[in-house]
Design a protein around this motif. Sequence first.
Motif: not given
Length: 77
Positions: A1-5, A7-12, A24-25, A35-43
């Motif tokens: 199962n994927l979270s909404a965030a 799933a959106a990242l995978l779709q992109t 940014e994309q 210094y925002d690393r939220s995308i790194d955590v999602r990846i």
Amino acid sequence: NLSAAEAALLQTLLRRPNRILTREQLLGERDVDPYDRSIDVRISRLRRKLDDDPQNPRLIKTVYGAGYLFTASVSWA
């Protein structure tokens, strides 16, 4: 199962396979602090869920200084 965030990242990533995407994309409309690393955590979470070896990912590669690359070929039916 994927979270909404996740799933959106995978779709992109699926929409742009084999192309380097910047943080940014991948974050979309949100303003990004350098210094925002939220995308790194999602990846990282996606890698754990999609790859059999998250330490040596095959599907989502890091391109240092540039962003991330989804390496699988994608075809839409």
